[in-house]
Design a protein around this motif. Structure first.
Motif, PDB file in Angstrom:
ATOM      1  N   PRO A   1       0.815  -1.220   0.000  1.00  0.00           N
ATOM      2  CA  PRO A   1       0.000   0.000   0.000  1.00  0.00           C
ATOM      3  C   PRO A   1       0.849   1.272   0.000  1.00  0.00           C
ATOM      4  O   PRO A   1       2.067   1.206   0.115  1.00  0.00           O
ATOM      5  N   PHE A   2       0.176   2.392  -0.105  1.00  0.00           N
ATOM      6  CA  PHE A   2       0.802   3.701  -0.212  1.00  0.00           C
ATOM      7  C   PHE A   2       1.646   3.790  -1.476  1.00  0.00           C
ATOM      8  O   PHE A   2       2.731   4.359  -1.498  1.00  0.00           O
ATOM      9  N   GLY A   3       1.086   3.186  -2.529  1.00  0.00           N
ATOM     10  CA  GLY A   3       1.725   3.205  -3.839  1.00  0.00           C
ATOM     11  C   GLY A   3       1.170   4.325  -4.697  1.00  0.00           C
ATOM     12  O   GLY A   3       0.534   5.267  -4.204  1.00  0.00           O
ATOM     13  N   PRO A   4       1.368   4.261  -6.019  1.00  0.00           N
ATOM     14  CA  PRO A   4       0.901   5.316  -6.926  1.00  0.00           C
ATOM     15  C   PRO A   4      -0.619   5.441  -6.880  1.00  0.00           C
ATOM     16  O   PRO A   4      -1.329   4.456  -6.682  1.00  0.00           O
TER      17      PRO A   4
ATOM     18  N   ASP B   1      -9.555   3.513  -8.422  1.00  0.00           N
ATOM     19  CA  ASP B   1      -8.947   4.832  -8.484  1.00  0.00           C
ATOM     20  C   ASP B   1      -8.327   5.328  -7.184  1.00  0.00           C
ATOM     21  O   ASP B   1      -8.112   6.526  -7.026  1.00  0.00           O
ATOM     22  N   GLY B   2      -8.026   4.471  -6.286  1.00  0.00           N
ATOM     23  CA  GLY B   2      -7.266   4.880  -5.110  1.00  0.00           C
ATOM     24  C   GLY B   2      -8.076   4.866  -3.836  1.00  0.00           C
ATOM     25  O   GLY B   2      -9.104   5.535  -3.716  1.00  0.00           O
ATOM     26  N   TYR B   3      -7.617   4.117  -2.846  1.00  0.00           N
ATOM     27  CA  TYR B   3      -8.297   4.020  -1.559  1.00  0.00           C
ATOM     28  C   TYR B   3      -7.967   5.201  -0.648  1.00  0.00           C
ATOM     29  O   TYR B   3      -6.813   5.656  -0.580  1.00  0.00           O
ATOM     30  N   ASN B   4      -8.988   5.666   0.049  1.00  0.00           N
ATOM     31  CA  ASN B   4      -8.844   6.641   1.117  1.00  0.00           C
ATOM     32  C   ASN B   4      -9.848   6.253   2.201  1.00  0.00           C
ATOM     33  O   ASN B   4     -10.480   5.194   2.099  1.00  0.00           O
TER      34      ASN B   4
ATOM     35  N   ARG C   1      -7.741  12.003   2.873  1.00  0.00           N
ATOM     36  CA  ARG C   1      -6.739  11.620   1.886  1.00  0.00           C
ATOM     37  C   ARG C   1      -5.530  10.956   2.560  1.00  0.00           C
ATOM     38  O   ARG C   1      -4.525  11.585   2.855  1.00  0.00           O
ATOM     39  N   THR C   2      -5.667   9.667   2.799  1.00  0.00           N
ATOM     40  CA  THR C   2      -4.540   8.868   3.286  1.00  0.00           C
ATOM     41  C   THR C   2      -3.683   8.387   2.116  1.00  0.00           C
ATOM     42  O   THR C   2      -2.533   8.021   2.296  1.00  0.00           O
TER      43      THR C   2
ATOM     44  N   PHE D   1       8.044   6.469  -9.809  1.00  0.00           N
ATOM     45  CA  PHE D   1       7.463   6.384  -8.475  1.00  0.00           C
ATOM     46  C   PHE D   1       8.343   5.554  -7.551  1.00  0.00           C
ATOM     47  O   PHE D   1       8.734   4.435  -7.886  1.00  0.00           O
ATOM     48  N   THR D   2       8.620   6.092  -6.362  1.00  0.00           N
ATOM     49  CA  THR D   2       9.365   5.363  -5.333  1.00  0.00           C
ATOM     50  C   THR D   2       8.485   5.227  -4.099  1.00  0.00           C
ATOM     51  O   THR D   2       7.918   6.219  -3.617  1.00  0.00           O
ATOM     52  N   PHE D   3       8.356   4.019  -3.585  1.00  0.00           N
ATOM     53  CA  PHE D   3       7.544   3.794  -2.394  1.00  0.00           C
ATOM     54  C   PHE D   3       8.130   4.549  -1.200  1.00  0.00           C
ATOM     55  O   PHE D   3       9.359   4.655  -1.070  1.00  0.00           O
ATOM     56  N   PRO D   4       7.287   5.068  -0.310  1.00  0.00           N
ATOM     57  CA  PRO D   4       7.786   5.783   0.870  1.00  0.00           C
ATOM     58  C   PRO D   4       8.474   4.861   1.873  1.00  0.00           C
ATOM     59  O   PRO D   4       9.064   5.334   2.844  1.00  0.00           O
ATOM     60  N   ARG D   5       8.391   3.560   1.638  1.00  0.00           N
ATOM     61  CA  ARG D   5       9.109   2.586   2.443  1.00  0.00           C
ATOM     62  C   ARG D   5       9.460   1.413   1.542  1.00  0.00           C
ATOM     63  O   ARG D   5       8.600   0.925   0.803  1.00  0.00           O
ATOM     64  N   ASP D   6      10.698   0.972   1.594  1.00  0.00           N
ATOM     65  CA  ASP D   6      11.101  -0.154   0.741  1.00  0.00           C
ATOM     66  C   ASP D   6      10.783  -1.447   1.471  1.00  0.00           C
ATOM     67  O   ASP D   6      11.599  -1.998   2.209  1.00  0.00           O
TER      68      ASP D   6
END
Length: 357
Positions: free
Chosen positions: A115-118, A158-161, A237-238, A348-353
């Motif tokens: 999660p927390f992807g594009p 289209d993106g979860y929030n 908006r998470t 795009f780079t994930f906020p955590r690898d």
């Protein structure tokens, strides 16, 4: 909903054998089904795009026509049993999705494990399909395990929030909240103090309005038609990211009997299906957002530092999903790396690898 589309020009009482050789045309009777109703775009475009495109491609060759039976909204099979229905002969074409069928199609849930992807659905879908087709032997293994041939037509929501009764700007705002969601996404609440409750769009509105829970994890083009903003007006908006839900699957027993021309027609249908889905999704997102705001909804941006702390502190969401895939003998590590690296190549780079841990 059940409907039958008949492409025959003759009445049912006339046998094909009575046709002259020049006019002889094989008729194939197929059932396409979904546990979801047509209000969902991925079902709507089975009827509006996939079927007409396949029919048109076959008509160019002239030696095969299909009589389609369409069964949506759980009229033939329940949600999550699509793969089983294809394998057992209840249906012939359906959505191949892991969200509601983690045991059979769990490998397709890669985005739910990262999660927390594009937030771009087309970017996500392209990267997932690169990973599926780029991982040696994975598509064949999926077919062997499920009896389903994945033919493409991948789509992502289209993106979860989080829609909720109160605004969420920090993790402290979530403490003690009860949030409805589907199984794979409830794990994202880890480290927030919120409690995940299994639910779906069938019950979200009533459950929120009656206090069963305080909001739901959802996406704009589903939340607004369901009028969730009336009971949970804050669209928080998470940015969990766009989530790949699957593509089109054909029963292996059927696919093996198809000619190359027929297989090509089905792949053309799948390609057109994805294209039409994303075009309508984009238009509906803007329209739905306007409807929500005019109907009293409000968008709330979570504080970036709070969001990052949440991501850093949560249990690695890849771990359990990866272990399940390894237990099935699937080449999951290669798939994960291709997915991550493809997105990186696209900017795009994930906020955590997740994969470095």
């Amino acid at each position: 909903m059940n409907r039958i589309i008949t492409t025959l020009a003759l009445s049912g009482g006339v046998a094909l054998a009575a046709l002259s050789p020049a006019m002889a045309q094989e008729t194939l009777r197929l059932t396409i089904a979904s546990g979801h109703p047509e209000v969902f775009l991925w079902v709507k475009h089975m009827h509006e795009t996939f079927i007409p495109t396949v029919n048109a491609a076959l008509a160019e060759k002239g030696d095969l026509q299909i009589e389609w039976t369409e069964a949506y909204g759980g009229t033939l099979m329940k949600l999550g049993s699509e793969a089983e229905a294809l394998e057992t002969g209840i249906a012939d074409v359906a959505m191949a999705s892991g969200v509601f069928d983690p045991a059979g199609m769990g490998i397709l849930n890669i985005t739910y494990a990262m999660p927390f992807g594009p937030i771009d659905p087309e970017m996500v879908t392209s990267a997932v399909e690169d990973a599926l087709y780029g991982t040696e032997g994975l598509i064949d293994q999926l077919t062997d395990e499920t009896g389903v041939v994945y033919i493409g037509g991948g789509v992502a929501i289209d993106g979860y929030n989080i829609a909720a009764k109160r605004p969420i700007r920090t993790r402290a705002d979530m403490d003690g909240m009860r949030i409805g969601g589907a199984g794979p996404n409830l794990a994202w609440l880890n480290s927030t103090g919120a409690v995940g409750v299994q639910g779906s769009y069938v019950t979200f509105y009533n459950d929120i309005s009656t206090g069963v829970y305080d909001g739901n994890i959802g996406w704009m083009t589903a939340n607004v038609p369901a009028r969730i903003y009336e009971v949970a007006p804050y669209w928080n908006r998470t940015d969990f990211g766009a989530m790949y839900i699957g593509g089109l699957g054909v029963a292996e027993r059927l696919w093996e009997e198809f000619s190359d021309d027929t297989k090509d027609a089905f792949r053309k249908g799948a390609e057109a299906y994805s294209k039409a889905f994303f075009e309508e999704q984009s238009a509906k997102y803007a329209a739905n957002e306007k409807t929500m705001l005019e109907g009293g909804g409000e968008e709330i941006m979570m504080e970036p530092a709070e969001r990052q702390a949440w991501i850093d502190d949560m249990d690695n969401p890849v771990t359990a999903w990866r272990e399940a895939a390894l237990a099935r003998g699937e080449p999951v590590d290669e798939m994960l790396e291709i997915y991550r690296d493809t997105l990186a190549e696209d900017g795009f780079t994930f906020p955590r690898d997740y994969l470095a841990e």
